[in-house]
Design an enzyme around this catalytic site. Structure first.
Site, PDB file in Angstrom:
ATOM      1  N   GLU A 198      -7.492   0.609  -6.658  1.00 28.03           N
ATOM      2  CA  GLU A 198      -7.651   1.705  -7.622  1.00 28.03           C
ATOM      3  C   GLU A 198      -8.200   1.267  -8.972  1.00 28.03           C
ATOM      4  O   GLU A 198      -7.471   1.133  -9.964  1.00 28.03           O
ATOM      5  CB  GLU A 198      -6.327   2.454  -7.812  1.00 28.03           C
ATOM      6  CG  GLU A 198      -5.838   3.097  -6.534  1.00 28.03           C
ATOM      7  CD  GLU A 198      -4.763   4.154  -6.761  1.00 28.03           C
ATOM      8  OE1 GLU A 198      -4.173   4.185  -7.840  1.00 28.03           O
ATOM      9  OE2 GLU A 198      -4.535   4.952  -5.838  1.00 28.03           O
ATOM     10  N   GLU A 387      -4.271   4.646   1.345  1.00 27.60           N
ATOM     11  CA  GLU A 387      -3.037   5.320   0.925  1.00 27.60           C
ATOM     12  C   GLU A 387      -3.197   6.828   1.063  1.00 27.60           C
ATOM     13  O   GLU A 387      -4.255   7.369   0.736  1.00 27.60           O
ATOM     14  CB  GLU A 387      -2.693   5.044  -0.555  1.00 27.60           C
ATOM     15  CG  GLU A 387      -2.228   3.650  -0.855  1.00 27.60           C
ATOM     16  CD  GLU A 387      -1.914   3.465  -2.341  1.00 27.60           C
ATOM     17  OE1 GLU A 387      -1.571   4.440  -3.031  1.00 27.60           O
ATOM     18  OE2 GLU A 387      -2.034   2.315  -2.806  1.00 27.60           O
TER      19      GLU A 387
END
Ligand code: GBH
Length: 481
Positions: A198, A387
Protein backbone atom coordinates in the site's frame (compact mmCIF):
# COMPACT_ATOMS: atom_id res chain seq x y z
CA UNK A 1 -25.65 -17.97 -17.67
CA UNK A 2 -25.41 -16.09 -20.95
CA UNK A 3 -28.41 -14.92 -22.90
CA UNK A 4 -28.35 -17.80 -25.38
CA UNK A 5 -28.29 -20.47 -22.69
CA UNK A 6 -30.96 -18.62 -20.83
CA UNK A 7 -33.21 -18.74 -23.91
CA UNK A 8 -32.51 -22.43 -24.42
CA UNK A 9 -33.39 -23.02 -20.83
CA UNK A 10 -36.69 -21.18 -21.22
CA UNK A 11 -37.56 -23.29 -24.25
CA UNK A 12 -36.79 -26.49 -22.41
CA UNK A 13 -39.28 -25.52 -19.75
CA UNK A 14 -41.90 -24.80 -22.40
CA UNK A 15 -41.21 -28.14 -24.09
CA UNK A 16 -41.55 -30.06 -20.84
CA UNK A 17 -44.84 -28.34 -20.14
CA UNK A 18 -46.21 -29.35 -23.53
CA UNK A 19 -45.13 -32.96 -23.19
CA UNK A 20 -46.52 -33.58 -19.73
CA UNK A 21 -49.62 -31.43 -19.85
CA UNK A 22 -50.37 -31.11 -16.16
CA UNK A 23 -46.63 -31.11 -15.28
CA UNK A 24 -46.06 -27.37 -15.89
CA UNK A 25 -45.50 -26.45 -12.29
CA UNK A 26 -43.07 -29.29 -11.61
CA UNK A 27 -41.08 -28.45 -14.74
CA UNK A 28 -40.96 -24.77 -13.87
CA UNK A 29 -39.74 -25.61 -10.40
CA UNK A 30 -36.96 -27.74 -11.77
CA UNK A 31 -35.91 -24.86 -13.98
CA UNK A 32 -36.07 -22.34 -11.16
CA UNK A 33 -33.97 -24.61 -8.97
CA UNK A 34 -31.14 -24.95 -11.48
CA UNK A 35 -28.49 -23.07 -9.53
CA UNK A 36 -26.35 -20.37 -11.06
CA UNK A 37 -22.78 -21.53 -11.49
CA UNK A 38 -20.98 -19.98 -8.51
CA UNK A 39 -17.66 -21.74 -8.88
CA UNK A 40 -14.21 -20.18 -9.05
CA UNK A 41 -11.59 -21.21 -11.60
CA UNK A 42 -9.82 -24.48 -10.97
CA UNK A 43 -6.58 -23.95 -8.98
CA UNK A 44 -7.79 -20.59 -7.64
CA UNK A 45 -5.43 -19.75 -4.77
CA UNK A 46 -7.33 -19.27 -1.51
CA UNK A 47 -5.46 -17.68 1.36
CA UNK A 48 -5.44 -15.41 4.39
CA UNK A 49 -3.24 -12.38 5.07
CA UNK A 50 -1.54 -10.76 8.07
CA UNK A 51 1.36 -8.37 8.66
CA UNK A 52 4.33 -8.52 11.01
CA UNK A 53 3.74 -5.52 13.28
CA UNK A 54 0.04 -6.26 13.49
CA UNK A 55 0.43 -9.82 14.83
CA UNK A 56 3.94 -10.66 16.03
CA UNK A 57 4.53 -8.72 19.24
CA UNK A 58 7.91 -9.67 20.78
CA UNK A 59 9.22 -6.26 19.81
CA UNK A 60 12.39 -6.53 21.87
CA UNK A 61 13.11 -10.16 21.31
CA UNK A 62 16.01 -11.87 19.56
CA UNK A 63 17.65 -8.63 18.51
CA UNK A 64 14.73 -6.98 16.70
CA UNK A 65 15.47 -3.30 16.07
CA UNK A 66 13.05 -0.50 16.87
CA UNK A 67 10.64 0.63 14.15
CA UNK A 68 8.74 3.81 13.32
CA UNK A 69 5.55 2.12 14.52
CA UNK A 70 7.09 1.29 17.93
CA UNK A 71 7.89 4.97 18.32
CA UNK A 72 4.55 6.18 16.95
CA UNK A 73 2.36 3.81 18.97
CA UNK A 74 4.24 4.79 22.14
CA UNK A 75 3.64 8.48 21.45
CA UNK A 76 0.62 9.57 23.50
CA UNK A 77 -2.47 10.40 21.47
CA UNK A 78 -1.45 8.67 18.25
CA UNK A 79 -3.23 5.31 18.61
CA UNK A 80 -6.67 4.59 20.09
CA UNK A 81 -6.47 3.78 23.82
CA UNK A 82 -2.69 4.12 23.68
CA UNK A 83 -2.57 0.61 22.19
CA UNK A 84 0.75 -0.65 20.82
CA UNK A 85 2.01 -3.68 18.92
CA UNK A 86 4.27 -4.71 21.82
CA UNK A 87 2.36 -7.97 22.25
CA UNK A 88 -0.33 -7.87 19.54
CA UNK A 89 -1.38 -11.50 18.82
CA UNK A 90 1.93 -12.80 20.17
CA UNK A 91 2.27 -14.67 16.92
CA UNK A 92 6.04 -14.54 17.28
CA UNK A 93 5.60 -17.29 19.87
CA UNK A 94 2.26 -18.74 18.74
CA UNK A 95 2.92 -19.10 15.02
CA UNK A 96 2.45 -22.87 15.16
CA UNK A 97 -1.02 -22.43 16.58
CA UNK A 98 -1.77 -19.81 13.91
CA UNK A 99 -0.62 -22.14 11.17
CA UNK A 100 -3.03 -24.67 12.70
CA UNK A 101 -5.85 -22.17 12.13
CA UNK A 102 -4.81 -21.82 8.50
CA UNK A 103 -4.66 -25.54 8.08
CA UNK A 104 -8.10 -26.00 9.57
CA UNK A 105 -9.51 -23.50 7.07
CA UNK A 106 -8.03 -25.46 4.21
CA UNK A 107 -6.29 -22.45 2.67
CA UNK A 108 -3.58 -23.18 0.17
CA UNK A 109 -1.62 -20.00 0.86
CA UNK A 110 -0.71 -17.51 3.57
CA UNK A 111 0.40 -13.94 2.99
CA UNK A 112 2.74 -12.78 5.75
CA UNK A 113 5.17 -9.90 5.96
CA UNK A 114 8.72 -9.83 7.26
CA UNK A 115 9.78 -7.38 9.92
CA UNK A 116 12.75 -5.67 8.25
CA UNK A 117 14.15 -4.72 11.68
CA UNK A 118 14.35 -8.36 12.78
CA UNK A 119 16.70 -8.95 9.85
CA UNK A 120 18.60 -5.66 9.87
CA UNK A 121 17.99 -4.07 13.29
CA UNK A 122 19.56 -0.83 12.03
CA UNK A 123 17.84 -1.06 8.66
CA UNK A 124 21.12 -2.03 6.97
CA UNK A 125 24.58 -3.26 7.84
CA UNK A 126 24.98 -6.50 9.73
CA UNK A 127 22.12 -9.03 9.47
CA UNK A 128 20.71 -10.61 12.62
CA UNK A 129 20.77 -14.42 12.32
CA UNK A 130 18.02 -14.86 14.92
CA UNK A 131 15.62 -12.83 12.80
CA UNK A 132 16.37 -14.92 9.74
CA UNK A 133 15.97 -18.11 11.78
CA UNK A 134 12.54 -17.02 12.94
CA UNK A 135 11.21 -16.64 9.40
CA UNK A 136 12.89 -19.88 8.36
CA UNK A 137 10.95 -21.64 11.12
CA UNK A 138 7.66 -20.03 10.13
CA UNK A 139 8.14 -20.86 6.47
CA UNK A 140 9.17 -24.43 7.14
CA UNK A 141 6.15 -24.92 9.40
CA UNK A 142 3.86 -23.52 6.69
CA UNK A 143 5.34 -25.88 4.10
CA UNK A 144 4.97 -28.81 6.51
CA UNK A 145 1.28 -27.89 6.77
CA UNK A 146 0.95 -27.82 2.98
CA UNK A 147 0.55 -24.05 2.88
CA UNK A 148 2.37 -21.90 0.34
CA UNK A 149 4.01 -18.81 1.89
CA UNK A 150 3.54 -15.52 0.00
CA UNK A 151 5.90 -12.95 1.47
CA UNK A 152 5.54 -9.17 1.64
CA UNK A 153 8.90 -7.50 2.25
CA UNK A 154 7.57 -4.29 3.79
CA UNK A 155 4.25 -3.75 5.51
CA UNK A 156 4.98 -0.37 7.13
CA UNK A 157 7.28 -1.29 10.06
CA UNK A 158 10.32 0.74 9.05
CA UNK A 159 13.58 0.43 11.01
CA UNK A 160 13.78 3.59 13.10
CA UNK A 161 17.54 3.78 12.72
CA UNK A 162 17.33 4.74 9.02
CA UNK A 163 18.04 8.48 9.02
CA UNK A 164 15.12 10.52 7.69
CA UNK A 165 12.98 7.44 7.01
CA UNK A 166 11.10 7.70 3.71
CA UNK A 167 12.10 11.35 3.34
CA UNK A 168 15.59 10.09 2.58
CA UNK A 169 16.20 8.59 -0.84
CA UNK A 170 18.77 6.20 0.69
CA UNK A 171 15.91 4.35 2.41
CA UNK A 172 14.78 3.07 -1.00
CA UNK A 173 18.26 1.69 -1.56
CA UNK A 174 18.38 0.16 1.93
CA UNK A 175 15.04 -1.50 1.25
CA UNK A 176 16.33 -3.05 -1.97
CA UNK A 177 19.42 -4.40 -0.19
CA UNK A 178 17.27 -5.96 2.52
CA UNK A 179 14.71 -7.35 0.04
CA UNK A 180 17.41 -8.86 -2.15
CA UNK A 181 19.13 -10.37 0.87
CA UNK A 182 15.93 -12.04 2.11
CA UNK A 183 14.95 -13.22 -1.37
CA UNK A 184 18.31 -14.98 -1.45
CA UNK A 185 17.59 -16.65 1.89
CA UNK A 186 13.97 -17.68 1.18
CA UNK A 187 13.44 -18.22 -2.54
CA UNK A 188 14.32 -21.90 -2.27
CA UNK A 189 10.94 -22.20 -0.49
CA UNK A 190 9.03 -18.99 -1.22
CA UNK A 191 7.93 -18.57 -4.82
CA UNK A 192 5.98 -15.32 -4.66
CA UNK A 193 7.21 -12.03 -3.18
CA UNK A 194 5.42 -8.72 -2.83
CA UNK A 195 7.72 -5.73 -2.41
CA UNK A 196 5.75 -3.13 -0.43
CA UNK A 197 2.23 -2.93 0.93
CA UNK A 198 0.00 0.00 0.00
CA UNK A 199 2.12 2.84 -1.32
CA UNK A 200 -0.47 5.48 -0.47
CA UNK A 201 -0.63 4.46 3.18
CA UNK A 202 3.01 4.49 4.23
CA UNK A 203 3.67 7.65 2.21
CA UNK A 204 0.58 9.88 2.44
CA UNK A 205 -0.90 8.75 5.76
CA UNK A 206 2.49 8.99 7.41
CA UNK A 207 3.77 12.19 5.80
CA UNK A 208 0.79 14.25 4.63
CA UNK A 209 -2.22 13.26 6.76
CA UNK A 210 -0.14 12.40 9.82
CA UNK A 211 -2.38 9.60 11.13
CA UNK A 212 0.23 6.86 10.60
CA UNK A 213 3.91 6.70 11.55
CA UNK A 214 5.91 8.89 11.51
CA UNK A 215 2.95 11.28 11.93
CA UNK A 216 4.16 14.15 9.75
CA UNK A 217 2.19 16.78 7.82
CA UNK A 218 4.66 17.85 5.17
CA UNK A 219 4.08 20.37 2.37
CA UNK A 220 3.25 19.04 -1.14
CA UNK A 221 6.76 19.02 -2.63
CA UNK A 222 8.06 16.92 0.26
CA UNK A 223 5.06 14.62 0.12
CA UNK A 224 5.66 14.02 -3.58
CA UNK A 225 9.30 13.26 -2.82
CA UNK A 226 8.31 10.70 -0.17
CA UNK A 227 5.93 9.11 -2.70
CA UNK A 228 8.77 8.96 -5.19
CA UNK A 229 10.99 7.20 -2.66
CA UNK A 230 8.17 4.74 -2.05
CA UNK A 231 7.79 3.72 -5.70
CA UNK A 232 11.55 3.78 -6.10
CA UNK A 233 11.91 1.36 -3.18
CA UNK A 234 9.46 -0.94 -4.91
CA UNK A 235 11.33 -0.75 -8.23
CA UNK A 236 14.81 -1.22 -6.78
CA UNK A 237 13.32 -3.99 -4.65
CA UNK A 238 12.03 -5.82 -7.73
CA UNK A 239 15.48 -5.64 -9.30
CA UNK A 240 17.21 -6.83 -6.14
CA UNK A 241 14.80 -9.72 -5.60
CA UNK A 242 15.28 -10.84 -9.20
CA UNK A 243 19.05 -10.61 -8.81
CA UNK A 244 19.10 -12.82 -5.70
CA UNK A 245 16.12 -15.15 -6.03
CA UNK A 246 15.97 -18.50 -7.74
CA UNK A 247 14.86 -18.38 -11.38
CA UNK A 248 11.10 -18.53 -11.69
CA UNK A 249 10.41 -16.61 -8.48
CA UNK A 250 7.41 -14.33 -8.96
CA UNK A 251 7.70 -10.68 -7.96
CA UNK A 252 4.97 -8.08 -7.68
CA UNK A 253 3.51 -5.36 -5.47
CA UNK A 254 0.58 -5.30 -3.03
CA UNK A 255 -1.05 -1.94 -3.62
CA UNK A 256 -4.24 -0.25 -2.57
CA UNK A 257 -4.80 1.86 -5.63
CA UNK A 258 -7.98 3.90 -5.29
CA UNK A 259 -10.65 1.77 -6.93
CA UNK A 260 -13.26 3.41 -9.12
CA UNK A 261 -16.69 2.06 -10.02
CA UNK A 262 -18.87 3.37 -12.85
CA UNK A 263 -22.14 4.72 -11.51
CA UNK A 264 -23.80 3.21 -14.58
CA UNK A 265 -22.32 0.36 -16.64
CA UNK A 266 -22.29 2.12 -20.00
CA UNK A 267 -19.29 2.72 -22.28
CA UNK A 268 -18.97 6.42 -21.39
CA UNK A 269 -19.01 5.84 -17.64
CA UNK A 270 -16.70 2.86 -17.96
CA UNK A 271 -14.23 4.99 -19.92
CA UNK A 272 -14.46 7.66 -17.19
CA UNK A 273 -13.79 5.00 -14.56
CA UNK A 274 -10.62 3.80 -16.27
CA UNK A 275 -9.41 7.38 -16.73
CA UNK A 276 -9.97 8.06 -13.01
CA UNK A 277 -8.16 4.84 -12.10
CA UNK A 278 -5.13 5.82 -14.16
CA UNK A 279 -4.96 9.52 -13.34
CA UNK A 280 -5.84 9.46 -9.65
CA UNK A 281 -3.26 6.75 -8.98
CA UNK A 282 -0.64 8.50 -11.13
CA UNK A 283 2.02 8.80 -8.43
CA UNK A 284 1.61 5.18 -7.32
CA UNK A 285 0.34 2.22 -9.34
CA UNK A 286 0.28 4.08 -12.64
CA UNK A 287 3.96 5.02 -12.23
CA UNK A 288 4.79 1.41 -11.38
CA UNK A 289 2.89 -0.01 -14.36
CA UNK A 290 4.00 2.58 -16.92
CA UNK A 291 7.47 3.54 -15.68
CA UNK A 292 6.72 7.25 -15.87
CA UNK A 293 4.78 10.04 -14.25
CA UNK A 294 1.93 10.87 -16.61
CA UNK A 295 1.48 14.44 -17.85
CA UNK A 296 -1.70 15.19 -15.90
CA UNK A 297 0.11 14.42 -12.62
CA UNK A 298 3.19 16.46 -13.50
CA UNK A 299 1.01 19.36 -14.63
CA UNK A 300 -1.03 19.35 -11.43
CA UNK A 301 2.07 18.99 -9.23
CA UNK A 302 3.84 21.84 -11.07
CA UNK A 303 6.86 23.06 -9.09
CA UNK A 304 6.08 20.48 -6.39
CA UNK A 305 6.74 17.53 -8.71
CA UNK A 306 9.21 14.96 -7.35
CA UNK A 307 12.90 15.22 -8.14
CA UNK A 308 13.75 12.22 -10.27
CA UNK A 309 17.24 10.93 -10.98
CA UNK A 310 18.43 9.18 -14.12
CA UNK A 311 17.36 5.54 -14.09
CA UNK A 312 14.67 5.97 -11.44
CA UNK A 313 11.69 5.62 -13.75
CA UNK A 314 13.08 2.54 -15.48
CA UNK A 315 13.55 0.89 -12.07
CA UNK A 316 10.08 1.94 -10.94
CA UNK A 317 8.59 0.43 -14.10
CA UNK A 318 10.43 -2.90 -13.76
CA UNK A 319 8.26 -5.62 -15.33
CA UNK A 320 6.23 -7.57 -12.76
CA UNK A 321 5.00 -11.14 -12.70
CA UNK A 322 1.73 -10.07 -11.11
CA UNK A 323 -0.10 -7.17 -9.54
CA UNK A 324 -1.73 -7.71 -6.16
CA UNK A 325 -4.53 -5.42 -5.02
CA UNK A 326 -5.92 -4.67 -1.59
CA UNK A 327 -9.57 -3.91 -2.24
CA UNK A 328 -11.92 -2.60 0.42
CA UNK A 329 -13.98 0.38 -0.61
CA UNK A 330 -15.22 1.97 -3.84
CA UNK A 331 -15.26 5.45 -5.30
CA UNK A 332 -18.15 5.91 -7.71
CA UNK A 333 -17.49 7.78 -10.95
CA UNK A 334 -19.52 9.33 -13.72
CA UNK A 335 -18.53 10.79 -17.06
CA UNK A 336 -18.79 14.57 -16.79
CA UNK A 337 -18.35 16.87 -19.75
CA UNK A 338 -18.27 19.89 -17.44
CA UNK A 339 -15.15 18.66 -15.70
CA UNK A 340 -11.86 19.28 -17.57
CA UNK A 341 -10.83 15.70 -16.76
CA UNK A 342 -14.00 14.36 -18.37
CA UNK A 343 -15.06 12.59 -15.21
CA UNK A 344 -16.31 13.35 -11.73
CA UNK A 345 -15.92 11.22 -8.62
CA UNK A 346 -19.05 11.05 -6.51
CA UNK A 347 -18.82 11.73 -2.79
CA UNK A 348 -20.15 9.06 -0.46
CA UNK A 349 -23.47 10.13 1.00
CA UNK A 350 -24.29 10.33 4.69
CA UNK A 351 -26.56 7.30 4.23
CA UNK A 352 -24.12 5.27 2.08
CA UNK A 353 -23.67 1.89 3.75
CA UNK A 354 -20.54 1.35 5.82
CA UNK A 355 -19.03 -1.40 7.91
CA UNK A 356 -17.58 -0.95 11.41
CA UNK A 357 -14.72 1.33 10.31
CA UNK A 358 -15.98 4.78 9.26
CA UNK A 359 -13.89 4.70 6.06
CA UNK A 360 -15.13 1.27 4.99
CA UNK A 361 -18.01 2.06 2.63
CA UNK A 362 -19.60 -1.05 1.19
CA UNK A 363 -19.25 -1.42 -2.57
CA UNK A 364 -18.82 -4.99 -3.76
CA UNK A 365 -18.51 -3.73 -7.35
CA UNK A 366 -15.07 -2.39 -6.38
CA UNK A 367 -13.95 -6.03 -6.48
CA UNK A 368 -14.99 -6.48 -10.10
CA UNK A 369 -13.95 -3.05 -11.35
CA UNK A 370 -10.63 -3.06 -9.56
CA UNK A 371 -9.63 -6.24 -11.33
CA UNK A 372 -11.12 -5.21 -14.67
CA UNK A 373 -9.67 -1.68 -14.79
CA UNK A 374 -6.15 -2.79 -13.81
CA UNK A 375 -6.39 -5.63 -16.28
CA UNK A 376 -7.55 -3.51 -19.21
CA UNK A 377 -5.27 -0.55 -18.49
CA UNK A 378 -2.03 -2.43 -17.98
CA UNK A 379 -2.52 -6.06 -19.01
CA UNK A 380 -0.68 -7.65 -16.07
CA UNK A 381 0.13 -11.36 -16.45
CA UNK A 382 -1.74 -12.16 -13.26
CA UNK A 383 -3.73 -10.41 -10.56
CA UNK A 384 -4.02 -11.46 -6.93
CA UNK A 385 -6.19 -9.93 -4.28
CA UNK A 386 -3.66 -9.45 -1.49
CA UNK A 387 -6.31 -8.17 0.93
CA UNK A 388 -10.06 -7.92 1.22
CA UNK A 389 -12.16 -8.09 4.35
CA UNK A 390 -13.95 -5.99 6.89
CA UNK A 391 -14.04 -4.84 10.46
CA UNK A 392 -17.08 -5.77 12.53
CA UNK A 393 -18.07 -4.99 16.11
CA UNK A 394 -17.72 -8.63 17.08
CA UNK A 395 -18.78 -9.86 20.49
CA UNK A 396 -18.80 -13.34 21.94
CA UNK A 397 -22.31 -14.72 22.39
CA UNK A 398 -23.51 -16.77 25.39
CA UNK A 399 -21.92 -19.89 23.91
CA UNK A 400 -18.59 -18.11 23.48
CA UNK A 401 -18.98 -17.89 19.69
CA UNK A 402 -19.06 -14.95 17.26
CA UNK A 403 -21.94 -14.93 14.77
CA UNK A 404 -20.56 -12.31 12.39
CA UNK A 405 -23.28 -12.37 9.77
CA UNK A 406 -22.31 -8.80 8.78
CA UNK A 407 -18.80 -9.92 7.80
CA UNK A 408 -20.20 -12.91 5.88
CA UNK A 409 -22.55 -10.56 4.03
CA UNK A 410 -19.65 -8.29 3.12
CA UNK A 411 -17.34 -11.10 2.01
CA UNK A 412 -19.99 -12.98 0.06
CA UNK A 413 -20.90 -9.88 -1.93
CA UNK A 414 -17.29 -8.94 -2.69
CA UNK A 415 -16.40 -12.49 -3.62
CA UNK A 416 -19.38 -12.64 -5.94
CA UNK A 417 -17.86 -9.69 -7.81
CA UNK A 418 -14.39 -11.23 -7.84
CA UNK A 419 -16.01 -14.35 -9.25
CA UNK A 420 -17.62 -12.27 -11.98
CA UNK A 421 -14.19 -10.89 -12.95
CA UNK A 422 -12.66 -14.36 -13.07
CA UNK A 423 -15.62 -15.80 -15.01
CA UNK A 424 -15.27 -13.04 -17.62
CA UNK A 425 -11.68 -14.07 -18.15
CA UNK A 426 -9.70 -11.38 -16.32
CA UNK A 427 -6.51 -13.01 -14.99
CA UNK A 428 -7.50 -13.19 -11.33
CA UNK A 429 -5.55 -16.05 -9.76
CA UNK A 430 -6.07 -15.87 -6.03
CA UNK A 431 -7.50 -14.16 -2.97
CA UNK A 432 -6.07 -13.44 0.50
CA UNK A 433 -8.69 -12.62 3.09
CA UNK A 434 -7.78 -9.86 5.54
CA UNK A 435 -7.38 -11.12 8.11
CA UNK A 436 -6.65 -14.52 9.57
CA UNK A 437 -7.29 -13.08 13.03
CA UNK A 438 -8.07 -9.85 14.87
CA UNK A 439 -4.90 -7.81 15.25
CA UNK A 440 -3.32 -4.40 15.83
CA UNK A 441 -5.32 -2.18 13.46
CA UNK A 442 -2.77 0.65 13.24
CA UNK A 443 -4.16 3.97 14.52
CA UNK A 444 -7.35 2.18 15.60
CA UNK A 445 -5.34 -0.07 17.91
CA UNK A 446 -7.39 -3.07 19.06
CA UNK A 447 -10.73 -1.26 18.69
CA UNK A 448 -11.36 -2.61 15.18
CA UNK A 449 -11.52 -6.34 14.51
CA UNK A 450 -10.84 -7.58 10.96
CA UNK A 451 -10.22 -11.25 11.74
CA UNK A 452 -12.18 -14.36 10.87
CA UNK A 453 -10.75 -15.67 14.14
CA UNK A 454 -11.62 -13.76 17.30
CA UNK A 455 -8.63 -12.96 19.49
CA UNK A 456 -9.10 -12.38 23.20
CA UNK A 457 -6.14 -10.07 23.73
CA UNK A 458 -6.08 -10.75 27.48
CA UNK A 459 -5.65 -14.50 27.11
CA UNK A 460 -4.53 -14.76 23.43
CA UNK A 461 -7.25 -17.33 22.88
CA UNK A 462 -8.27 -17.63 19.21
CA UNK A 463 -11.87 -18.58 18.38
CA UNK A 464 -13.11 -19.19 14.83
CA UNK A 465 -15.95 -16.82 13.98
CA UNK A 466 -18.90 -17.97 11.87
CA UNK A 467 -17.13 -16.29 8.93
CA UNK A 468 -14.24 -18.76 9.35
CA UNK A 469 -16.66 -21.66 8.94
CA UNK A 470 -18.17 -19.89 5.93
CA UNK A 471 -14.75 -19.34 4.33
CA UNK A 472 -13.78 -22.95 4.97
CA UNK A 473 -16.91 -24.16 3.17
CA UNK A 474 -16.30 -21.79 0.27
CA UNK A 475 -12.75 -23.12 -0.10
CA UNK A 476 -13.92 -26.73 0.16
CA UNK A 477 -16.37 -26.22 -2.70
CA UNK A 478 -14.26 -23.68 -4.60
CA UNK A 479 -17.55 -21.85 -5.03
CA UNK A 480 -19.50 -19.05 -3.45
CA UNK A 481 -21.68 -20.26 -0.57
C1 GBH B 1 -5.03 -2.29 4.85
O1 GBH B 1 -5.17 -0.93 4.85
C2 GBH B 1 -3.71 -2.65 5.45
O2 GBH B 1 -2.83 -3.19 4.51
C3 GBH B 1 -3.83 -3.56 6.64
O3 GBH B 1 -2.63 -3.55 7.32
C4 GBH B 1 -5.00 -3.11 7.47
O4 GBH B 1 -5.08 -3.78 8.68
C5 GBH B 1 -6.24 -3.36 6.67
O5 GBH B 1 -6.17 -2.81 5.40
C6 GBH B 1 -7.52 -2.84 7.32
O6 GBH B 1 -7.48 -1.47 7.45
O7 GBH B 1 -9.23 6.51 9.54
O8 GBH B 1 -10.04 7.76 7.64
O9 GBH B 1 -7.73 8.04 8.38
C7 GBH B 1 -6.31 -0.46 4.19
C8 GBH B 1 -6.18 1.01 4.06
C9 GBH B 1 -5.48 2.43 5.83
C10 GBH B 1 -7.73 2.40 5.05
C11 GBH B 1 -5.91 3.26 7.01
C12 GBH B 1 -8.13 3.20 6.23
C13 GBH B 1 -7.49 4.91 7.74
C14 GBH B 1 -8.45 5.90 7.17
N1 GBH B 1 -6.55 1.64 5.31
N2 GBH B 1 -7.06 4.04 6.65
S1 GBH B 1 -8.88 7.14 8.27
Amino acid sequence: MDRRNFMKHGMAVGGAALATGGGTLAAAQTAAQTPLDQSFPKDFLWGCATASYQIEGAVKEDGRGQTNWDVFSHTPGKVANGDTGDIACDSYHRYREDIGLLRNLGVKAYRLSLAWSRIFPEGRGKPNPKGIDYYNRVIDALLDAGIQPNVTMFHWDLPQALPGGWQNRDTAKAFADYAGFMAGKLSDRVHRFMTVNELRCFTDLGHMVGTHAPGLKLPPAQVNQVRHHGVLAHGLGVQAIRAHAKAGTEVGIADNANIYVPAIETPEHIAATKKAMREDNAMFLTAVMEGRYIDSYLASAGADAPKVQAGDMAAIGSPLDFVALNIYTPTFVKADANDPRGYATLPHLPQSPRMASPWLYVGPEAAYWGVRAVSELWKPKAIYISENGTSADDTLNASGLVDDSDRIMYLRNYLGQFRRAAAEGYPLKGYFLWSLMDNFEWADGYTKRFGIHYVDFATQKRTPKLSALWYKELIRRNALV
